[in-house]
Design a protein around this motif. Structure first.
Motif, mmCIF file in Angstrom:
data_model
loop_
_atom_site.group_PDB
_atom_site.id
_atom_site.type_symbol
_atom_site.label_atom_id
_atom_site.label_comp_id
_atom_site.label_asym_id
_atom_site.label_seq_id
_atom_site.Cartn_x
_atom_site.Cartn_y
_atom_site.Cartn_z
ATOM 1 N N ASP A 37 0.856 -1.193 0.000
ATOM 2 C CA ASP A 37 0.000 0.000 0.000
ATOM 3 C C ASP A 37 0.888 1.237 0.000
ATOM 4 N N MET A 64 2.019 2.715 -6.193
ATOM 5 C CA MET A 64 0.754 2.957 -5.496
ATOM 6 C C MET A 64 0.367 4.435 -5.499
ATOM 7 N N THR A 91 -5.581 4.949 -9.291
ATOM 8 C CA THR A 91 -6.943 4.789 -8.798
ATOM 9 C C THR A 91 -7.272 3.300 -8.711
ATOM 10 N N LYS A 92 -8.389 3.003 -8.058
ATOM 11 C CA LYS A 92 -8.823 1.607 -7.953
ATOM 12 C C LYS A 92 -9.000 0.986 -9.336
ATOM 13 N N GLN A 93 -9.508 1.773 -10.277
ATOM 14 C CA GLN A 93 -9.724 1.285 -11.631
ATOM 15 C C GLN A 93 -8.400 0.940 -12.319
ATOM 16 N N HIS A 94 -7.409 1.845 -12.212
ATOM 17 C CA HIS A 94 -6.127 1.637 -12.891
ATOM 18 C C HIS A 94 -5.278 0.543 -12.226
ATOM 19 N N LEU A 95 -5.542 0.290 -10.935
ATOM 20 C CA LEU A 95 -4.788 -0.745 -10.219
ATOM 21 C C LEU A 95 -5.337 -2.148 -10.469
ATOM 22 N N LYS A 96 -6.439 -2.266 -11.190
ATOM 23 C CA LYS A 96 -7.021 -3.578 -11.471
ATOM 24 C C LYS A 96 -6.087 -4.478 -12.273
ATOM 25 N N LEU A 152 -4.412 -7.190 -10.217
ATOM 26 C CA LEU A 152 -5.221 -8.155 -9.480
ATOM 27 C C LEU A 152 -5.314 -9.479 -10.214
#
Length: 233
Positions: free
Chosen positions: A54, A165, A225-230, A233
């Motif tokens: 993080d 991050m 962002t959460k979208q770009h960090l996908k 995953l």
């Protein structure tokens, strides 16, 4: 009732041979299962560390001291992997992913054997994401899905993603080479270019002298962002 003339071996000799036989079986099982156990632990350690990355941890870990002696890197054995797993003293500074080949790993500062038991290690002391030639090293394992093994399947124009991050950096693969280990110029900065270079052995054979070199050029920088960090995953 007649007695056999055959002499029975002394009890202590029978015990000795049984012990040797048992130890031989255990040693054989250890040799058979050593590699699968090692691969399982490495994969688990990589995934566990990915979940710990993080922004706060990255900021702290980037300030830590590290070693960058590539000659000190050893082939992964069960002891190194076991120590890394038990201590969990790993300090990631980011993530790397190549979705086309299923590579998703934590990035660590430096080339310690513990770092390379779980992910990618930075190869130069002052390198920064999105600047110069960001160089990463990792182990080639016998399992194509572990650590840097998937680099063997990378193709031209595949996309390499890295993140600290704070931002997500995308690089398009421009070259894939197999070179001798002495050709270290591939990790040098190139004037006017923003590159990423990923380095691994050309095979899992101990003493391998060739290296796979994957190099890409920076295409975009986006907010993490959460979208770009996908992509990680």
């Amino acid at each position: 009732m007649t007695q056999s003339n055959k002499k029975q071996p002394p009890r202590k000799h029978r015990w000795l041979w049984r012990t040797i036989f048992t130890l031989g079986i255990l040693l054989g099982l250890a040799l058979i299962f050593n590699e699968p156990i090692k691969l399982f632990v490495v994969d688990h350690l990589s995934q566990w560390t990915m979940a710990q990355v993080d922004r706060d941890n990255v900021n702290k870990n980037e300030k830590r001291k590290a070693t960058f002696d590539f000659k000190g890197v050893k082939a992964l054995d069960i002891n190194t992997v076991g120590n890394a797993a038990l201590n969990r003293d790993l300090h990631p500074i980011g993530k790397v992913a190549i979705r086309s080949v299923g590579l998703k790993l934590p990035i660590f500062k430096g080339l310690s054997n513990e770092n390379l038991s779980a992910g990618a290690g930075t190869m130069k002391a002052d390198q920064k994401m999105g600047e110069g030639n960001y160089a990463l090293a990792g182990h080639y394992m016998t399992n194509q899905g572990i650590l840097f093994s998937p680099l063997k399947n990378v193709k031209q124009d595949d996309i390499i993603y890295i993140t600290d991050m704070k931002k997500v950096y995308s690089y398009k693969v421009t070259s894939k080479q197999v070179v001798n280990e002495t050709q270290v110029q591939w990790i040098d900065d190139v004037a006017g270019k923003k590159l990423i270079t990923m380095v691994t052995c050309a095979s899992p054979t101990e003493g391998e002298v060739d290296r796979i070199i994957i190099q890409g050029q920076l295409q975009s920088v986006k907010k993490a962002t959460k979208q770009h960090l996908k992509v990680f995953l």
